[in-house]
Write a protein that holds these residues in place. Sequence first.
Motif, mmCIF file in Angstrom:
data_model
loop_
_atom_site.group_PDB
_atom_site.id
_atom_site.type_symbol
_atom_site.label_atom_id
_atom_site.label_comp_id
_atom_site.label_asym_id
_atom_site.label_seq_id
_atom_site.Cartn_x
_atom_site.Cartn_y
_atom_site.Cartn_z
ATOM 1 N N ILE A 5 -11.475 -27.425 32.709
ATOM 2 C CA ILE A 5 -10.329 -26.537 32.964
ATOM 3 C C ILE A 5 -9.297 -27.262 33.831
ATOM 4 N N VAL A 6 -9.774 -27.962 34.869
ATOM 5 C CA VAL A 6 -8.846 -28.707 35.749
ATOM 6 C C VAL A 6 -8.105 -29.781 34.942
ATOM 7 N N ALA A 7 -8.858 -30.500 34.095
ATOM 8 C CA ALA A 7 -8.234 -31.555 33.271
ATOM 9 C C ALA A 7 -7.200 -30.953 32.317
ATOM 10 N N PHE A 8 -7.495 -29.760 31.792
ATOM 11 C CA PHE A 8 -6.549 -29.079 30.893
ATOM 12 C C PHE A 8 -5.223 -28.849 31.613
ATOM 13 N N PHE A 9 -5.284 -28.273 32.818
ATOM 14 C CA PHE A 9 -4.025 -27.962 33.528
ATOM 15 C C PHE A 9 -3.249 -29.236 33.867
ATOM 16 N N ASN A 10 -3.966 -30.323 34.149
ATOM 17 C CA ASN A 10 -3.276 -31.585 34.437
ATOM 18 C C ASN A 10 -2.547 -32.124 33.206
ATOM 19 N N THR A 11 -3.206 -32.080 32.060
ATOM 20 C CA THR A 11 -2.575 -32.669 30.860
ATOM 21 C C THR A 11 -1.439 -31.791 30.355
ATOM 22 N N ILE A 12 -1.638 -30.464 30.361
ATOM 23 C CA ILE A 12 -0.571 -29.586 29.864
ATOM 24 C C ILE A 12 0.624 -29.644 30.819
ATOM 25 N N VAL A 53 -4.570 -33.842 23.868
ATOM 26 C CA VAL A 53 -5.773 -33.819 24.724
ATOM 27 C C VAL A 53 -5.921 -32.447 25.383
ATOM 28 N N SER A 54 -4.818 -31.825 25.782
ATOM 29 C CA SER A 54 -4.950 -30.496 26.420
ATOM 30 C C SER A 54 -5.448 -29.468 25.393
ATOM 31 N N GLY A 55 -4.986 -29.585 24.146
ATOM 32 C CA GLY A 55 -5.504 -28.702 23.083
ATOM 33 C C GLY A 55 -6.988 -28.920 22.884
#
Lengths: 187, 187
Positions: free
Chosen positions: B34-41, B83-85
């Motif tokens: 989840i943290v990685a998602f917010f960083n990439t988006i 990557v965020s997707g």
Amino acid sequence: MKSGQAEIMETSKGIQKSGLMSRRIAILEFILRIVAFFNTIGSAILMGTTHETLPFFTQFIRFQAEYNDLPALTFFVVANAVVSGYLILSLTLAFVHIVKRKTQNTRILLIILDVAMLGLLTSGASSAAAIVYLAHNGNNKTNWFAICQQFNSFCERISGSLIGSFIAIVLLILLILLSAIALSRRH
Amino acid sequence: MKSGQAEIMETSKGIQKSGLMSRRIAILEFILRIVAFFNTIGSAILMGTTHETLPFFTQFIRFQAEYNDLPALTFFVVANAVVSGYLILSLTLAFVHIVKRKTQNTRILLIILDVAMLGLLTSGASSAAAIVYLAHNGNNKTNWFAICQQFNSFCERISGSLIGSFIAIVLLILLILLSAIALSRRH
């Protein structure tokens, strides 16, 4: 009694088969590391020996291009050199995985190092690729001219040296997946 | 008889402890994704909305800078978006790893996908970083001028958007290692 013995025979055959499969994975891994080593060392040498001097010059200026004129290409040489050194050293662990059966801890160590090297190599190759692309095509929005129109052989060599590095990236990805599969076969 | 029972108790305690550890790894994995998602988006949106128009202009030219003036920055936006997707979709598998015990195959699948995404994200971030470095410093050997001297806020935003992406790269490396450790604990 008979079915007991049959069962024991069955299990020992299974263990033998599984041991054989793990050994094959380890041998394949050893070979891929050697191929990846030659790709990265070749890329580092090809890029690191790239320079071109144009045949014409003025009273004050001599037109020369060297790989270390561009920081991203220097980073590419360093990254490929470091990874090729690592790949040679990692052959010792890869050899241990061929001869020994209990390899869980060394496999986790190898995955950690392989993933770190994958990051370094991908970073080096991608930043160099961005600069090589710019050298070939230039960018009229930022008025960055395509230097490859003058320095032809320089650009051929810096482009050629990228290929080896990207092949090594694919091989490193395969090595990580082989390690993961070998780890999951541990029981 | 007593020592047999004690042994069974011992083993079942061991299995319980191991199951608990595996669940903790799975929960940590879920949070990191989840943290990685917010960083990439965040990186994709910040870069993708970057443009600057200078206050002065001539009869013919209006000085503007947009992220898609530079192909490496467009690649950065696409890579971070992909990557965020992926990270959002992978949460479903990560959730399966929390609730289920037999997760060997899905873990191998996740390692394969995570390694591929690591390659893509590192590639996007590194090529963009090479261009951002050039935009800040220019290169006098190739006569590529530092555009950041004119387009200040443009350069601040494109530099800032790199940070989120490099944080996500570190998180992806951690996720791969967690999966490898979880795979090795399978027996």
